[in-house]
Design a protein around this motif. Structure first.
Motif, mmCIF file in Angstrom:
data_model
loop_
_atom_site.group_PDB
_atom_site.id
_atom_site.type_symbol
_atom_site.label_atom_id
_atom_site.label_comp_id
_atom_site.label_asym_id
_atom_site.label_seq_id
_atom_site.Cartn_x
_atom_site.Cartn_y
_atom_site.Cartn_z
ATOM 1 N N PHE A 13 1.234 19.013 -2.307
ATOM 2 C CA PHE A 13 0.586 20.452 -1.738
ATOM 3 C C PHE A 13 -0.123 20.875 -3.288
ATOM 4 C CE2 PHE A 13 4.536 19.627 0.591
ATOM 5 C CZ PHE A 13 3.831 19.829 1.905
ATOM 6 N N LEU A 14 -0.785 21.765 -2.819
ATOM 7 C CA LEU A 14 -1.705 22.565 -3.859
ATOM 8 C C LEU A 14 -0.879 23.577 -4.658
ATOM 9 C CD1 LEU A 14 -5.328 22.840 -2.342
ATOM 10 C CD2 LEU A 14 -4.369 20.983 -3.770
ATOM 11 N N THR A 15 -0.014 24.111 -3.789
ATOM 12 C CA THR A 15 0.726 25.262 -4.283
ATOM 13 C C THR A 15 2.421 25.190 -3.935
ATOM 14 O OG1 THR A 15 1.012 26.317 -2.214
ATOM 15 C CG2 THR A 15 -1.099 26.784 -3.811
ATOM 16 N N GLU A 16 3.113 25.749 -4.914
ATOM 17 C CA GLU A 16 4.596 25.644 -4.769
ATOM 18 C C GLU A 16 5.103 26.198 -3.561
ATOM 19 O OE1 GLU A 16 8.587 24.663 -5.002
ATOM 20 O OE2 GLU A 16 6.882 23.941 -5.999
ATOM 21 N N GLY A 17 4.399 27.407 -3.206
ATOM 22 C CA GLY A 17 4.923 28.189 -1.849
ATOM 23 C C GLY A 17 4.518 27.396 -0.753
ATOM 24 N N GLN A 18 3.656 26.766 -0.599
ATOM 25 C CA GLN A 18 3.287 25.889 0.645
ATOM 26 C C GLN A 18 4.455 24.777 0.501
ATOM 27 O OE1 GLN A 18 -0.513 24.046 1.315
ATOM 28 N NE2 GLN A 18 -0.082 23.904 3.389
ATOM 29 N N ARG A 19 4.900 24.077 -0.460
ATOM 30 C CA ARG A 19 5.750 23.251 -0.444
ATOM 31 C C ARG A 19 7.242 23.475 0.181
ATOM 32 N NH1 ARG A 19 9.551 20.194 -3.519
ATOM 33 N NH2 ARG A 19 9.884 22.029 -4.809
ATOM 34 N N ARG A 20 7.296 24.634 -0.539
ATOM 35 C CA ARG A 20 8.703 25.400 -0.145
ATOM 36 C C ARG A 20 8.809 25.766 1.455
ATOM 37 N NH1 ARG A 20 12.131 23.197 -2.353
ATOM 38 N NH2 ARG A 20 13.516 24.390 -0.846
ATOM 39 N N ASP A 21 7.760 26.152 1.866
ATOM 40 C CA ASP A 21 7.641 26.829 3.069
ATOM 41 C C ASP A 21 7.849 25.566 4.154
ATOM 42 O OD1 ASP A 21 7.291 29.206 2.763
ATOM 43 O OD2 ASP A 21 5.413 29.556 3.634
ATOM 44 N N VAL A 22 7.142 24.280 3.751
ATOM 45 C CA VAL A 22 7.365 23.080 4.720
ATOM 46 C C VAL A 22 8.597 22.638 4.517
ATOM 47 C CG1 VAL A 22 6.645 20.669 4.696
ATOM 48 C CG2 VAL A 22 4.713 22.458 4.381
ATOM 49 N N LEU A 23 9.202 22.683 3.455
ATOM 50 C CA LEU A 23 10.799 22.184 3.082
ATOM 51 C C LEU A 23 11.569 23.034 3.880
ATOM 52 C CD1 LEU A 23 10.818 20.752 -0.516
ATOM 53 C CD2 LEU A 23 10.360 19.575 1.599
ATOM 54 N N ILE A 57 0.903 -1.180 0.131
ATOM 55 C CA ILE A 57 0.121 -0.010 0.009
ATOM 56 C C ILE A 57 0.981 1.268 -0.094
ATOM 57 C CG2 ILE A 57 -1.636 1.491 1.312
ATOM 58 C CD1 ILE A 57 -2.759 -1.259 2.320
ATOM 59 N N TYR A 58 0.783 2.163 -0.901
ATOM 60 C CA TYR A 58 1.329 3.245 -1.123
ATOM 61 C C TYR A 58 0.516 4.612 -0.697
ATOM 62 C CZ TYR A 58 4.651 0.098 -3.270
ATOM 63 O OH TYR A 58 5.470 -1.180 -3.786
ATOM 64 N N THR A 59 1.009 5.461 0.076
ATOM 65 C CA THR A 59 0.257 6.536 0.568
ATOM 66 C C THR A 59 0.723 7.927 -0.039
ATOM 67 O OG1 THR A 59 1.717 6.821 2.686
ATOM 68 C CG2 THR A 59 -0.548 5.489 2.609
ATOM 69 N N ALA A 60 -0.121 8.700 -0.431
ATOM 70 C CA ALA A 60 -0.019 9.952 -0.849
ATOM 71 C C ALA A 60 -0.821 11.029 0.048
ATOM 72 C CB ALA A 60 0.014 10.232 -2.226
ATOM 73 N N HIS A 61 -0.428 11.701 0.944
ATOM 74 C CA HIS A 61 -0.969 12.630 1.696
ATOM 75 C C HIS A 61 -1.412 13.916 0.929
ATOM 76 C CE1 HIS A 61 -3.090 14.692 4.819
ATOM 77 N NE2 HIS A 61 -1.724 15.286 5.530
ATOM 78 N N LEU A 62 -2.545 14.364 0.691
ATOM 79 C CA LEU A 62 -2.642 15.558 -0.153
ATOM 80 C C LEU A 62 -3.106 16.649 0.957
ATOM 81 C CD1 LEU A 62 -3.360 17.423 -2.397
ATOM 82 C CD2 LEU A 62 -5.499 16.307 -2.632
ATOM 83 N N VAL A 63 -2.222 17.739 1.043
ATOM 84 C CA VAL A 63 -2.549 18.809 2.013
ATOM 85 C C VAL A 63 -3.406 19.906 1.351
ATOM 86 C CG1 VAL A 63 -1.245 20.485 3.347
ATOM 87 C CG2 VAL A 63 -0.194 18.415 2.736
ATOM 88 N N HIS A 64 -4.774 19.943 1.758
ATOM 89 C CA HIS A 64 -5.825 20.849 1.342
ATOM 90 C C HIS A 64 -5.665 22.295 1.902
ATOM 91 C CE1 HIS A 64 -8.355 18.171 -1.141
ATOM 92 N NE2 HIS A 64 -7.732 17.182 -0.383
ATOM 93 N N GLY A 65 -5.151 22.525 3.079
ATOM 94 C CA GLY A 65 -5.286 23.670 3.678
ATOM 95 C C GLY A 65 -3.883 24.254 4.323
ATOM 96 N N ALA A 66 -3.645 25.460 4.749
ATOM 97 C CA ALA A 66 -2.542 25.869 5.262
ATOM 98 C C ALA A 66 -2.188 25.200 6.478
ATOM 99 C CB ALA A 66 -2.889 27.409 5.603
ATOM 100 N N HIS A 67 -0.853 24.934 6.629
ATOM 101 C CA HIS A 67 -0.509 24.244 7.862
ATOM 102 C C HIS A 67 0.126 25.261 8.839
ATOM 103 C CE1 HIS A 67 3.270 25.508 5.390
ATOM 104 N NE2 HIS A 67 4.157 25.268 6.536
ATOM 105 N N LEU A 68 0.341 26.584 8.679
ATOM 106 C CA LEU A 68 0.619 27.674 9.749
ATOM 107 C C LEU A 68 -0.612 28.319 9.895
ATOM 108 C CD1 LEU A 68 3.895 29.127 7.646
ATOM 109 C CD2 LEU A 68 3.745 27.632 9.621
ATOM 110 N N THR A 69 -0.614 28.898 11.435
ATOM 111 C CA THR A 69 -1.822 29.763 11.491
ATOM 112 C C THR A 69 -1.879 30.870 10.628
ATOM 113 O OG1 THR A 69 -0.471 30.697 13.329
ATOM 114 C CG2 THR A 69 -1.320 28.891 14.057
ATOM 115 N N ALA A 70 -2.941 31.539 10.857
ATOM 116 C CA ALA A 70 -3.020 32.913 10.088
ATOM 117 C C ALA A 70 -2.326 33.997 10.565
ATOM 118 C CB ALA A 70 -4.690 33.250 10.318
ATOM 119 N N GLY A 71 -1.678 33.935 11.754
ATOM 120 C CA GLY A 71 -0.930 35.216 12.067
ATOM 121 C C GLY A 71 0.590 34.834 11.816
ATOM 122 N N ALA A 72 0.802 33.674 11.258
ATOM 123 C CA ALA A 72 2.431 33.271 11.124
ATOM 124 C C ALA A 72 3.081 34.136 10.003
ATOM 125 C CB ALA A 72 2.619 31.761 10.545
#
Length: 514
Positions: free
Chosen positions: A265-275, A224-239
């Motif tokens: 991720f849905l956007t490159e911006g969020q991917r880069r922030d997580v990395l 079983i191979y898993t892909a987690h799709l991140v639909h929302g922001a991972h940071l709080t609104a005030g970050a």
């Protein structure tokens, strides 16, 4: 032959007649790897919003564009699968090849021999469910025990999930009340169920719900191979930077990046922030949500003053900001600027009372096919506190409806080029929102038509074939890397294992409070 499955469930396919076939894909430029495919979410609420809509749409497009049947796996004990299937069929959300499954629904359907009562067990009268009652919660007076009672549709007790201070126990019951198999955790029940519904290996699962992040991170099944799709922001609104406070519900995402075959991720911006936070990884991808592109589009609008908003009616969407923005724009211009709000949710009554005080604002509630109404709207408003990549952007832009959105951390700036195919507004600034609405509705005809055409061009990146091909690439990369199952013993250390350890330690250091 697969020999893992000891807990066999009847698990009939819902809406799709026949076994889920293995497939190598049919239509995409990049064929899907051979295997079975699934989407995992906690539940499908009757007033579902963007995440569930995106899941349902992606599942349909896998079938229609790639010839890949999809099983939608749900875990909520309160989900009435039969009723929801009817609802989804009425809304046009299910197509042949997309099937709906639920762990508790399948437990209710288990034949008594699979409940496995002890030899010689005596039939016993058990608590009965009321007509239509699927789940009942009982609590001891002293609060020491909490029980969920799961009933079949005939009212017989199917299972009891009991939680005591000393531990947890899930027990199955036959229709005549004999006690059957039991487990010491609900995750053990989920794992047995997953072993059955995903018995056709290899199986690729897109995990949509943040509530299931930990479970699928710990699943560790070789096939079983898993892909987690991140639909929302991972940071709080005030970050204010990538190392800012995490949203409580997204902490597991950051903790388990390495435990998924892919994190999407849905956007490159969020991917880069997580990395930036956890360190470089080779299992992260960007795939946006897709949308239907209308076959006939036009830049003409009978009413350039007409705005629209498609949103769940809750605090995160800040619908009052949109209503106030339209009200102030109308006052500033002296024009009859209007707003149609489509959607439902817990704040509907409060928002309806507010809308009645503002001329030109209409609350429509849930409307099937509301995206098609955007073809008549001139502009779209988005005033959310946080998003991933709102599907409604592509839906609006594909129809020549120009988006005006708060410039929140993820989403708007990844799709909108400010002043070209839409507008970005300082987030939370209602006066700036009103000024931007004024700016747009007072454009000359040529400038407005140019923006509409630019928006329609941008939407092409979110077509179903384009997005499904990107998903095919994610699955092909997973197949190429074929990670060693975490449960398999490792005789000696290896360079790859050493590098993985270094990455994990580096990620832990980056996640440390600053």
């Amino acid at each position: 032959m697969n020999t893992r499955v000891a807990f066999v469930l009847p698990c009939p396919a819902r809406h799709y007649d026949g076994a889920v076939p293995r497939t190598s894909g049919r239509r995409t430029d990049a064929p899907f790897p051979q295997g079975s495919y699934a989407a995992a979410t906690w539940s499908i609420p009757s007033d579902y919003g963007g995440m569930t809509s995106a899941l349902l749409r992606r599942s349909r497009t896998f079938v229609e564009e790639a010839g890949v049947p999809v099983q939608i796996l749900t875990f909520s004990a309160t989900l009435d699968v039969e009723a929801m299937q009817t609802t989804l069929l009425e809304r046009g959300e299910l197509v042949p090849g997309v099937t709906l499954h639920n762990v508790w629904e399948d437990i209710r359907a288990l034949p008594d021999e699979r409940v496995a009562p002890q030899p010689g067990a005596v039939a016993t009268v058990r608590t009965q469910g009321a007509p239509g009652e699927l789940v009942r919660v009982e609590e001891d007076d002293d609060g020491s025990s909490l029980r969920e009672l799961h009933f079949r549709r005939d009212g017989t007790l199917a299972a009891v999930d009991e939680r005591r201070l000393s531990g947890r126990r899930v027990t199955l019951y036959t229709r005549d009340g004999r006690e059957g198999r039991s487990w010491s955790s609900v995750w053990a029940v989920y794992r047995k169920w997953i072993d059955h519904v995903l018995a056709d290996e290899p199986a690729y699962v897109v995990v949509d719900s943040k509530s299931l992040t930990k479970f699928f991170a710990a699943l560790r099944r070789p096939g079983i191979y898993t892909a987690h799709l991140v639909h929302g922001a991972h940071l709080t609104a005030g970050a204010t930077d990538p190392h800012g406070p995490l949203s409580r519900t997204r902490v597991p995402l950051v903790q388990h990046v390495d435990d998924y075959d892919a994190v999407v991720f849905l956007t490159e911006g969020q991917r880069r922030d997580v990395l930036d936070r956890v360190g470089e990884r080779d299992n992260t991808f960007v795939v946006p949500n897709s949308t239907d592109l209308p076959s006939h589009t036009t830049t003409a609008r009978p009413d350039r003053l007409r705005g629209a908003m498609l949103a769940s009616l809750n605090g995160r969407k800040r619908v009052p900001h949109a209503i106030r923005g339209v009200q102030r724009a109308a006052a500033r211009t002296g024009l009859d600027v209007t707003l149609d709000v489509y959607g439902d949710g817990p704040d509907r009554d409060k928002l309806t009372r507010l809308a009645k005080k503002v001329p030109g604002v209409t609350m429509h509630g849930y409307v099937r096919g509301a995206a098609d109404r955007l073809a008549d709207a001139s502009f779209l408003l988005l005033t959310s506190r946080a998003e991933g990549l709102p599907l409604v952007f592509a839906e609006a832009m594909a129809r020549g409806c120009v988006p005006i959105a708060y410039d929140i951390r993820y989403g708007p700036a990844d799709i909108i080029t400010d002043g070209v195919d839409g507008f970005l507004v300082p987030q939370g600034d209602i006066d700036a929102l009103a000024a931007t609405i004024e700016r747009f509705v007072t454009l000359d005809d040529a400038a407005m038509e140019s923006m509409r055409r630019a928006a329609m061009d941008t939407a092409q990146k979110y077509s179903a074939p384009a997005v499904v091909s990107q998903w095919a690439g994610v699955f092909a990369d997973i197949e190429r890397r074929r990670p060693r199952p975490a449960s398999a013993p490792a005789a000696t250390s290896s360079p790859d294992a050493d590098r993985s350890l270094v990455r994990r330690v580096a990620g832990m250091l980056r996640r440390a409070p600053r």
